[in-house]
Motif scaffolding. Structure first.
Motif, PDB file in Angstrom:
ATOM      1  N   PRO A   1       5.616  14.213  12.165  1.00  0.00           N
ATOM      2  CA  PRO A   1       6.531  13.092  12.489  1.00  0.00           C
ATOM      3  C   PRO A   1       6.118  11.383  12.224  1.00  0.00           C
ATOM      4  O   PRO A   1       4.895  11.428  11.922  1.00  0.00           O
ATOM      5  CB  PRO A   1       6.502  13.119  14.129  1.00  0.00           C
ATOM      6  N   GLY A   2       7.106  10.785  11.891  1.00  0.00           N
ATOM      7  CA  GLY A   2       6.641   9.393  11.273  1.00  0.00           C
ATOM      8  C   GLY A   2       7.784   8.329  11.568  1.00  0.00           C
ATOM      9  O   GLY A   2       8.894   9.024  12.089  1.00  0.00           O
ATOM     10  N   ILE A   3       7.660   7.436  11.135  1.00  0.00           N
ATOM     11  CA  ILE A   3       8.715   6.154  11.179  1.00  0.00           C
ATOM     12  C   ILE A   3       8.619   5.494   9.746  1.00  0.00           C
ATOM     13  O   ILE A   3       7.765   5.198   8.896  1.00  0.00           O
ATOM     14  CB  ILE A   3       8.357   5.481  12.309  1.00  0.00           C
ATOM     15  N   ILE A   4      10.047   5.149   9.574  1.00  0.00           N
ATOM     16  CA  ILE A   4      10.167   4.580   8.001  1.00  0.00           C
ATOM     17  C   ILE A   4       9.784   3.104   8.104  1.00  0.00           C
ATOM     18  O   ILE A   4      10.103   2.400   9.051  1.00  0.00           O
ATOM     19  CB  ILE A   4      11.573   4.544   7.414  1.00  0.00           C
ATOM     20  N   LEU A   5       8.730   2.513   7.379  1.00  0.00           N
ATOM     21  CA  LEU A   5       8.444   1.081   7.467  1.00  0.00           C
ATOM     22  C   LEU A   5       9.109   0.363   6.266  1.00  0.00           C
ATOM     23  O   LEU A   5       9.218  -0.777   6.534  1.00  0.00           O
ATOM     24  CB  LEU A   5       6.929   1.108   7.005  1.00  0.00           C
TER      25      LEU A   5
ATOM     26  N   HIS B   1       5.113   5.895   8.125  1.00  0.00           N
ATOM     27  CA  HIS B   1       3.931   5.775   8.576  1.00  0.00           C
ATOM     28  C   HIS B   1       3.848   6.974   9.653  1.00  0.00           C
ATOM     29  O   HIS B   1       4.701   7.342  10.411  1.00  0.00           O
ATOM     30  CB  HIS B   1       4.043   4.426   9.549  1.00  0.00           C
ATOM     31  N   THR B   2       2.638   7.640   9.200  1.00  0.00           N
ATOM     32  CA  THR B   2       2.430   8.794  10.277  1.00  0.00           C
ATOM     33  C   THR B   2       0.977   8.655  10.682  1.00  0.00           C
ATOM     34  O   THR B   2       0.190   7.637  10.422  1.00  0.00           O
ATOM     35  CB  THR B   2       2.446   9.931   9.524  1.00  0.00           C
ATOM     36  N   GLU B   3       0.538   9.360  11.911  1.00  0.00           N
ATOM     37  CA  GLU B   3      -0.679   9.390  12.272  1.00  0.00           C
ATOM     38  C   GLU B   3      -1.776   9.668  11.322  1.00  0.00           C
ATOM     39  O   GLU B   3      -2.884   9.429  11.331  1.00  0.00           O
ATOM     40  CB  GLU B   3      -0.986  10.388  13.494  1.00  0.00           C
ATOM     41  N   ALA B   4      -1.407  10.468  10.194  1.00  0.00           N
ATOM     42  CA  ALA B   4      -2.416  10.829   9.018  1.00  0.00           C
ATOM     43  C   ALA B   4      -2.288   9.720   7.909  1.00  0.00           C
ATOM     44  O   ALA B   4      -2.594   9.961   6.908  1.00  0.00           O
ATOM     45  CB  ALA B   4      -1.738  11.963   8.428  1.00  0.00           C
ATOM     46  N   GLY B   5      -1.697   8.433   8.183  1.00  0.00           N
ATOM     47  CA  GLY B   5      -1.588   7.304   7.078  1.00  0.00           C
ATOM     48  C   GLY B   5      -0.107   7.398   6.512  1.00  0.00           C
ATOM     49  O   GLY B   5       0.725   7.994   7.157  1.00  0.00           O
ATOM     50  N   ALA B   6      -0.179   6.655   5.634  1.00  0.00           N
ATOM     51  CA  ALA B   6       1.319   6.336   5.007  1.00  0.00           C
ATOM     52  C   ALA B   6       1.553   7.259   3.905  1.00  0.00           C
ATOM     53  O   ALA B   6       0.728   7.462   3.044  1.00  0.00           O
ATOM     54  CB  ALA B   6       1.461   4.686   4.670  1.00  0.00           C
ATOM     55  N   PHE B   7       2.788   7.615   3.664  1.00  0.00           N
ATOM     56  CA  PHE B   7       3.076   8.368   2.688  1.00  0.00           C
ATOM     57  C   PHE B   7       4.575   7.899   1.819  1.00  0.00           C
ATOM     58  O   PHE B   7       5.356   7.199   2.621  1.00  0.00           O
ATOM     59  CB  PHE B   7       3.498  10.048   3.092  1.00  0.00           C
ATOM     60  N   ILE B   8       4.639   7.856   0.611  1.00  0.00           N
ATOM     61  CA  ILE B   8       5.689   7.339  -0.266  1.00  0.00           C
ATOM     62  C   ILE B   8       6.719   8.757  -0.183  1.00  0.00           C
ATOM     63  O   ILE B   8       6.205   9.491  -0.685  1.00  0.00           O
ATOM     64  CB  ILE B   8       5.234   6.862  -1.515  1.00  0.00           C
TER      65      ILE B   8
END
Ligand code: GDP
Ligand code: ZN
Length: 310
Positions: free
Chosen positions: A8-12, A22-29
């Motif tokens: 799960p994540g949120i778009i920055l 943005h996720t608990e494991a860092g940011a991903f493109i």
């Protein structure tokens, strides 16, 4: 086949088809999974603030597999001048999804608060059903009495006012607490200490948001999208381009009184059902201004906005 493992994540940040998540494991493109794009809809499929599920690859790239339902969206409905593919032209552009509150920053002095602008922001927030918090910064420059004279009206209307000083740190803990766990959109005129305040909330934060807003003012014909910044204690902030892009064009003059919280309940008592509250006899609003029940400052803001003077 293994079920796809997602995070799960949120778009920055959204930038030409790519999304920083943005996720608990860092940011991903990430890019959007093709099948998601096939759904026809009247607004953007994914925008900053959207909660998503992503799958990740070993090289650190990711793929958005699902966009969770949005609770709310601030839309830019004004004609869009930038380069967009034809079929997207009529779509509403989502400035930010899932915003929980707006934080309007003004200074107690240097520059003294532009209360007409604050009232205009509050109208926007009401129209968008966005809870508003007022931040009265530079409280170190005035006495508590003066600060109260300037902003004391607003808590009576139901708006929370947090008095802060980025210079002394006063009130910063209270602001930090108000931001915790929420998506907050910041807005306010320049020079009021927004960057300094965000830096005081969290080192480096003001600097990063400033880069975004400067890019916006300089980027002549490119539309720079707002960006969300994660807070260490949970929650996110977005700086001004988000709200600056909102206009009052969508608000019909006759609905304006509904967005001034203290006028709302009076309107039904006016002599005319289509009362503008400017000149009609038997106007309950003007009577309330005369008795001091409605502040003349707020009424002045109402009259100006009603006349189209923003
Ligand atoms: P922004 O344009 O809203 O981001 O404002 P800045 O953070 O750049 O601040 C504008 C000016 O006000 C700078 O010179 C800051 O040092 C000053 N400033 C910011 N916050 C305060 C404050 O709480 N008290 C005082 N006295 N000065 C402040
Ligand atoms: Zn009236």
């Amino acid at each position: 086949m293994h079920p796809l493992k997602t995070l799960p994540g949120i778009i920055l940040k959204a930038h030409s088809g790519f999304f920083t998540v943005h996720t608990e494991a860092g940011a991903f493109i990430c890019q959007l999974r093709g099948r998601l794009k096939k759904v026809r809809r009247s607004d953007d499929l994914a925008a900053i603030g959207d909660r998503v599920e992503i799958s990740t690859q070993p090289d650190g790239a990711g793929m958005i597999e699902a966009v969770l339902p949005r609770r709310s969206a601030l839309l830019r409905r004004a004609p869009f001048g930038g380069k967009r593919v034809k079929e997207e032209k009529d779509k509403a552009q989502v400035i930010i999804a899932n915003a929980d509150q707006a934080v309007f920053v003004f200074a107690c002095a240097e520059p003294g608060p532009h209360l007409r602008m604050l009232d205009r922001f509050l109208v926007l927030a009401e129209a968008e059903h966005l809870p508003a918090v007022i931040c009265a910064n530079k409280r170190d420059l005035v006495t508590p009495e003066v600060a109260q004279e300037l902003f004391g009206l607003y808590p009576l209307l139901g708006y929370r006012v947090i008095y802060t000083s980025a210079a002394t740190g006063a009130g910063v803990a209270e602001l930090r607490q108000a931001l915790k766990g929420k998506i907050s959109v910041f807005a306010g005129p320049s020079g009021v200490g927004k960057s300094s305040l965000l830096n005081a909330v969290q080192p480096g934060l003001g600097l990063r948001t400033r880069e975004v807003s400067q890019a916006t003012t300089k980027g002549l014909h490119t539309t720079v999208y707002p960006e969300l910044f994660p807070l260490d204690e949970g929650g996110f902030v977005a700086d001004t381009p988000g709200l600056r892009a909102l206009t009052l064009w969508d608000i019909e003059p006759e609905e304006l009184d509904g967005y001034f919280v203290e006028l709302r309940s009076l309107v039904s008592q006016c002599g005319f059902s289509d009362c503008t509250h400017i000149h009609e006899p038997g106007c309950a609003v003007r009577r309330a201004v005369e008795t001091g029940q409605v502040s003349s400052s707020r009424y002045d803001s109402y009259c100006r906005l009603r006349a189209g003077d923003f």
